[in-house]
Scaffold this active site. Structure first.
Site, PDB file in Angstrom:
ATOM      1  N   ASP A 167      34.953 -24.479  70.403  1.00 48.42           N
ATOM      2  CA  ASP A 167      34.636 -24.401  71.833  1.00 48.42           C
ATOM      3  C   ASP A 167      35.765 -24.873  72.742  1.00 48.42           C
ATOM      4  O   ASP A 167      35.752 -24.593  73.928  1.00 48.42           O
ATOM      5  CB  ASP A 167      33.399 -25.263  72.143  1.00 48.42           C
ATOM      6  CG  ASP A 167      33.711 -26.741  72.039  1.00 48.42           C
ATOM      7  OD1 ASP A 167      33.798 -27.414  73.086  1.00 48.42           O
ATOM      8  OD2 ASP A 167      33.901 -27.238  70.917  1.00 48.42           O
TER       9      ASP A 167
ATOM     10  N   ASN B   4      41.638 -27.217  71.516  1.00 45.16           N
ATOM     11  CA  ASN B   4      42.168 -27.721  70.245  1.00 45.16           C
ATOM     12  C   ASN B   4      41.704 -26.880  69.057  1.00 45.16           C
ATOM     13  O   ASN B   4      42.142 -27.103  67.928  1.00 45.16           O
ATOM     14  CB  ASN B   4      41.779 -29.195  70.038  1.00 45.16           C
ATOM     15  CG  ASN B   4      40.278 -29.392  69.892  1.00 45.16           C
ATOM     16  OD1 ASN B   4      39.485 -28.790  70.610  1.00 45.16           O
ATOM     17  ND2 ASN B   4      39.878 -30.234  68.969  1.00 45.16           N
TER      18      ASN B   4
ATOM     19  N   LYS C 243      44.287 -27.696  63.377  1.00 43.74           N
ATOM     20  CA  LYS C 243      43.177 -27.107  62.622  1.00 43.74           C
ATOM     21  C   LYS C 243      43.615 -25.792  61.968  1.00 43.74           C
ATOM     22  O   LYS C 243      43.098 -25.414  60.919  1.00 43.74           O
ATOM     23  CB  LYS C 243      41.980 -26.871  63.542  1.00 43.74           C
ATOM     24  CG  LYS C 243      41.334 -28.154  64.057  1.00 43.74           C
ATOM     25  CD  LYS C 243      40.104 -27.850  64.904  1.00 43.74           C
ATOM     26  CE  LYS C 243      39.469 -29.108  65.466  1.00 43.74           C
ATOM     27  NZ  LYS C 243      38.239 -28.843  66.219  1.00 43.74           N
TER      28      LYS C 243
ATOM     29  N   ASP D 288      33.864 -26.371  64.101  1.00 41.08           N
ATOM     30  CA  ASP D 288      34.067 -27.573  64.906  1.00 41.08           C
ATOM     31  C   ASP D 288      32.723 -28.304  65.020  1.00 41.08           C
ATOM     32  O   ASP D 288      31.665 -27.689  64.876  1.00 41.08           O
ATOM     33  CB  ASP D 288      34.588 -27.149  66.294  1.00 41.08           C
ATOM     34  CG  ASP D 288      34.650 -28.310  67.267  1.00 41.08           C
ATOM     35  OD1 ASP D 288      35.272 -29.322  66.926  1.00 41.08           O
ATOM     36  OD2 ASP D 288      34.060 -28.197  68.360  1.00 41.08           O
TER      37      ASP D 288
ATOM     38  N   GLY E 211      38.302 -33.005  65.551  1.00 44.66           N
ATOM     39  CA  GLY E 211      39.262 -34.004  65.992  1.00 44.66           C
ATOM     40  C   GLY E 211      38.817 -35.405  65.625  1.00 44.66           C
ATOM     41  O   GLY E 211      39.590 -36.354  65.690  1.00 44.66           O
TER      42      GLY E 211
END
Length: 265
Positions: A214, A217, A191, A8, A43
């Site tokens: 973290d 999502n 994801k 991420d 995202g």
């Protein structure tokens, strides 16, 4: 032996100064030198994510829009794409209009909103993203989009999430990337789905993948990966499902994972 790492971006790869530190950069390069595929899973829109990916020297497909778009950095070929169903986009737009909620959408990697407000300005500053205003927003809603986003108070978003699940049905995936960002994608725009697709693309067994994140999502990719890693600064719910909790994003947590599980330092 781990062969694919999905990381991420916000509050994971980059620190609170929005930087990839030299130490983390070196760890990424050392992993790539060992023929490990290192990719980003975010995202963010592709246009925003690619700037960071190129800074780090990565030259692979990256996972964007929560997993709704996987796209090559080199030739910008789209490998995987899932759009919000049109019926769901229409219902969401009408609901937001009736309830005076800020809704934004993405068409051809451009961010559109019905009007300028502080929520839009703050979001675009945070993500270094330009925006486009379309007052007749119903025009935009009819076009394919990988993601729609509502920005509001966290409690308000928690309150409307079950309502939206009921309204939009099983064909959509709803998640929070930050407490005040509620994101709506196709049900396969996660994801986790995108990580599985990339593993297949690179002929890597899922047990040989690492996912680092973290926020909530990230939970689908942590659950799908062979090794699911939560950052030290991750939300508690993610730490609870993680196989390993690393250091925070301000302590080179990503480097710590690569050193421990890839470079065996």
């Amino acid at each position: 032996m781990y062969k694919l790492i999905a990381i991420d971006i916000d509050d994971t790869l980059i620190n609170d100064k929005k930087e990839v530190t030299p130490a983390t950069q070196e760890a990424l390069e050392q992993a790539v030198a060992k023929d490990v595929v290192v990719t980003l899973a975010t995202g963010r829109a592709y246009a925003s994510a690619q700037q960071i990916a190129r800074q780090t020297g990565l030259n692979v497909p990256i996972i964007t829009y929560q997993g709704a778009l996987v796209k090559n950095l080199m030739d910008e070929n789209v490998l995987y794409e899932r759009y919000v169903p049109i019926y769901a986009a229409r219902r969401l737009y009408e609901y937001c209009l009736e309830n005076h909620l800020h809704l934004q959408t993405y068409i051809n990697d451009k961010l559109y909103s019905r009007e300028v407000n502080q929520k839009l300005i703050d979001y675009c500053e945070l993500n270094k993203t330009p925006y486009f205003i379309e007052p007749v927003f119903s025009k935009v809603i009819e076009q394919p989009t990988p993601k729609m986003l509502i920005i509001d108070d966290p409690d308000k978003l928690d309150e409307i999430t079950p309502v939206l699940h009921e309204l939009l049905g099983d064909e959509v995936h709803i998640t929070k990337s930050k407490p005040y960002f509620l994101e709506i994608m196709h049900r396969e725009g996660t994801k986790g789905h995108a990580l599985e697709f990339l593993a297949q693309h690179f002929n890597v067994d899922m047990k040989d993948t690492i996912a680092i994140g973290d926020s909530w999502n990230d939970h689908e990719m942590l659950e799908a990966a062979g090794l699911g890693v939560a950052m030290g600064n991750a939300i508690d719910a993610l730490k609870e499902i993680a196989d390993f909790v690393t250091l925070s994003n301000n302590e080179d947590g990503v480097k710590h994972v690569i050193d421990k599980y890839v470079l065996n330092v």
